[in-house]
Scaffold this active site. Structure first.
Site, short mmCIF file in Angstrom:
data_model
loop_
_atom_site.label_atom_id
_atom_site.label_comp_id
_atom_site.label_asym_id
_atom_site.label_seq_id
_atom_site.Cartn_x
_atom_site.Cartn_y
_atom_site.Cartn_z
N ARG A 258 80.33 39.73 26.30
CA ARG A 258 79.50 38.70 25.92
C ARG A 258 79.42 38.65 24.50
NH1 ARG A 258 74.41 39.29 25.28
NH2 ARG A 258 73.96 40.60 26.86
N HIS A 262 72.41 37.15 25.64
CA HIS A 262 72.37 36.94 27.01
C HIS A 262 72.10 35.31 27.29
CE1 HIS A 262 71.55 37.40 31.14
NE2 HIS A 262 70.42 36.75 31.10
N TYR A 271 69.09 45.32 21.13
CA TYR A 271 69.66 46.29 21.75
C TYR A 271 70.99 46.81 21.55
CZ TYR A 271 70.76 42.00 24.58
OH TYR A 271 71.39 40.73 24.91
C1 LIG Z 1 67.34 38.61 41.45
C2 LIG Z 1 67.04 38.59 39.95
N1 LIG Z 1 66.58 39.54 39.18
C3 LIG Z 1 66.60 39.28 37.96
C4 LIG Z 1 66.98 38.09 37.06
C5 LIG Z 1 66.52 38.10 35.84
N2 LIG Z 1 68.26 38.13 35.26
C6 LIG Z 1 68.70 36.96 34.88
S1 LIG Z 1 70.32 37.30 34.37
C7 LIG Z 1 70.17 38.95 34.51
C8 LIG Z 1 71.06 39.90 34.06
C9 LIG Z 1 72.56 39.81 34.83
O1 LIG Z 1 73.46 40.49 34.27
P1 LIG Z 1 74.96 40.44 34.95
O2 LIG Z 1 74.79 40.30 36.26
O3 LIG Z 1 75.52 41.40 34.37
O4 LIG Z 1 75.28 38.84 34.35
P2 LIG Z 1 75.32 38.55 32.93
O5 LIG Z 1 74.39 38.09 32.47
O6 LIG Z 1 75.72 39.83 31.82
O7 LIG Z 1 76.61 37.61 32.87
C10 LIG Z 1 68.98 39.10 35.06
C11 LIG Z 1 68.21 40.57 35.17
C12 LIG Z 1 67.24 37.29 38.08
N3 LIG Z 1 67.79 36.04 37.52
N4 LIG Z 1 67.52 37.16 39.44
#
Ligand SMILES: Cc1ncc(C[n+]2csc(CCOP(=O)(O)OP(=O)(O)O)c2C)c(N)n1
Length: 363
Positions: A258, A262, A271
Site C-alpha cells: 500500500r 491506510h 509507523y
Molecule cells: C473486526 C474488525 N477489527 C478491527 C477493525 C479496524 N480495522 C479496519 S482496517 C484494519 C486493518 C486491516 O488490515 P488488512 O486486513 O491487512 O487490510 P488492509 O487495510 O491492509 O487492506 C483494522 C484493524 C475492523 N474494521 N474490523
C-alpha cells in the site's frame, strides 16, 4: 519404530512480468491485446480515481476512504479473470476490481460519503458491497460457494478478497476450513500489503508466507508477485477453473504494498520508513504493464494521454453524479439487512423513526 516424515510441503511463487516489463514467455497467459488493454485501463482508472478521491476527502466533499494506490495489479488481475456468473466478494481496498466489474464510481463515492446507497449496485448481480468489518466477508464467500455447489451451478465460482490483517481473524480460519471441507468453489485472494494499519506483517504472523496457511486446511496455496498483473490474472484464472471443476478452493497470496495511507484518517510516516516506501514505488504495477504493452507495440504516449483524459472525464461525470444525489430514504439501512422483511429489524426501524420524530419535535 522409526520416525518418518508424515507430511511435507512447498509453496510455489509466481511472477510472469518483471519490474522492467520483461515477460516469462513460458508462463505468459493467453490474453489478447484488447484484454490486456482492459486490464491496464482498469488499473489507470483505479489510480486516477484514488487521486481524485483523496482531493475530495481533503476538501470535505467525501468521508474517509482506503486508497488502493500500489495494489491495482492485485485487484485488477483477478477481476479480469472473472466470468459473468462468478461472484465478487471484496474487502474495502479493491477499487479497481469493483470498477472492472461494472460498479459505477459514484456508488463507491456514495459508500465513502457515508450513504447507504453506496452498498447497492443496481442492475449488477453477484457483486457484494465493501466489507469494512475485517474478515467478515470470508465466511460469506464460503457460504456463497457452498450454495453454488448445492444449486449445481457449475459455471460459477467466488472470488473473495481480504488483507493480511484479516488472516488473524477467526473468520479467516473458519471460512477457509469450511470451504475446503465442503469443496466450495472459492478463490481466496489475500492482498498482503505488508501492513494492517500500523501493524507490520511480522506482528501478524510468524509464518514465512500467508500462502502456506492453505496447507493446514487442505487446499493449494500460491504466493504471487502482487504487483504483476499478469501473474495475478493467471493464478486467479487457474484457481477459478479448479473451483468450477469441483476441486475446491485455493488461497492466493498477493505480495504487494500500500503506497498511501491506510485510510485518509491516519499518517503512515508515524509507523513506517521512507526507504521502504521508495523501494516499493520502484515496483509500481502500472509502470510494469505499460512498459510491457509499449514493448509489444500496443501502447504509446498518445494512447496514454488519450486514456488518462478519457478516464479523468469519466471520473468528473461520476463525481458530479455523486454530488447531485441529495435525497436519501433515511431508514434505508434497515431495508437492506435481509433479503426479506424481518420482525426484529422492522421493530428497530420503527423505533429509529420514532426517535427521529421526537428529536425533530424537540428541535
Ligand atoms: C473486526 C474488525 N477489527 C478491527 C477493525 C479496524 N480495522 C479496519 S482496517 C484494519 C486493518 C486491516 O488490515 P488488512 O486486513 O491487512 O487490510 P488492509 O487495510 O491492509 O487492506 C483494522 C484493524 C475492523 N474494521 N474490523
Amino acid at each position: 519404530m522409526p520416525r518418518t516424515e508424515f507430511a511435507s510441503f512447498s509453496i510455489p511463487h509466481l511472477r510472469i512480468l518483471d519490474e522492467r516489463g520483461g515477460l516469462d514467455e513460458a508462463l505468459a497467459p493467453d490474453l489478447s491485446p484488447p484484454e490486456l488493454e482492459r486490464l491496464y485501463r482498469g488499473m489507470v482508472w483505479a489510480r486516477e480515481a484514488d487521486q481524485r478521491m483523496l482531493r475530495l476527502q481533503r476538501q470535505g466533499r467525501m468521508g474517509t476512504f482506503s486508497p488502493s494506490t500500489g495494489q491495482e495489479a492485485a485487484a485488477c488481475g483477478p477481476a479480469l479473470a472473472l466470468g459473468e456468473r462468478d461472484w465478487l466478494v471484496p474487502a474495502f481496498r479493491e477499487l479497481g476490481a469493483l470498477l472492472m466489474r461494472g460498479v459505477p464510481l459514484h456508488r463507491v463515492l456514495l459508500f465513502w460519503g457515508g450513504f447507504e446507497e453506496g452498498n447497492v449496485y443496481p442492475g449488477l448481480d453477484r457483486t457484494l458491497p465493501n466489507a469494512v468489518i475485517v474478515g467478515s466477508q470470508i465466511p460469506h464467500a464460503a457460504g456463497i460457494g457452498y450454495a453454488l455447489r448445492l444449486r449445481g451451478e457449475k459455471d460459477a465460482a467466488v472470488l473473495c478478497f481480504f488483507g493480511d490483517g484479516a488472516t488473524s481473524e477467526g473468520d479467516f480460519h473458519e471460512g477457509l476450513n469450511f470451504a475446503a471441507v465442503w469443496k466450495a468453489p472459492v478463490v481466496f485472494v489475500c492482498q498482503n500489503n505488508q501492513w494492517a494499519i500500523s501493524t507490520p506483517l511480522a506482528k501478524q504472523t510468524a509464518a514465512a508466507s500467508v500462502a502456506q496457511k492453505a496447507v493446514a486446511y487442505g487446499m493449494p496455496g500460491v504466493r504471487v508477485d502482487g504487483n504483476d498483473p499478469l501473474a495475478m490474472y493467471e493464478a486467479t484464472r487457474a484457481a477459478l477453473a479448479r473451483a468450477r471443476a469441483g476441486e475446491g478452493p485455493t488461497l492466493i497470496e498477493a505480495a504487494t504494498y500500500r503506497l498511501m495511507m491506510h485510510t485518509t484518517a491516519d499518517d503512515p510516516t508515524k509507523y513506517r520508513g521512507d526507504e521502504e516506501v521508495k523501494a516499493w514505488e520502484g515496483r509500481d504495477p502500472l509502470v510494469r504493464l505499460r512498459l510491457y504493452l509499449e514493448r509489444r507495440g500496443h501502447w504509446d504516449e498518445a494512447r496514454e494521454t488519450a486514456l488518462r483524459e478519457e478516464v479523468k472525464a469519466l471520473i468528473d461525470a461520476e463525481v458530479r453524479r455523486y454530488e447531485s444525489m441529495k435525497e436519501f430514504p433515511i431508514a434505508a439501512p434497515f431495508d437492506n439487512v435481509y433479503g426479506t422483511p424481518h420482525p426484529n429489524i422492522a421493530e428497530q426501524k420503527e423505533e429509529f423513526l420514532r426517535a427521529l420524530e421526537e428529536d425533530g419535535r424537540r428541535g
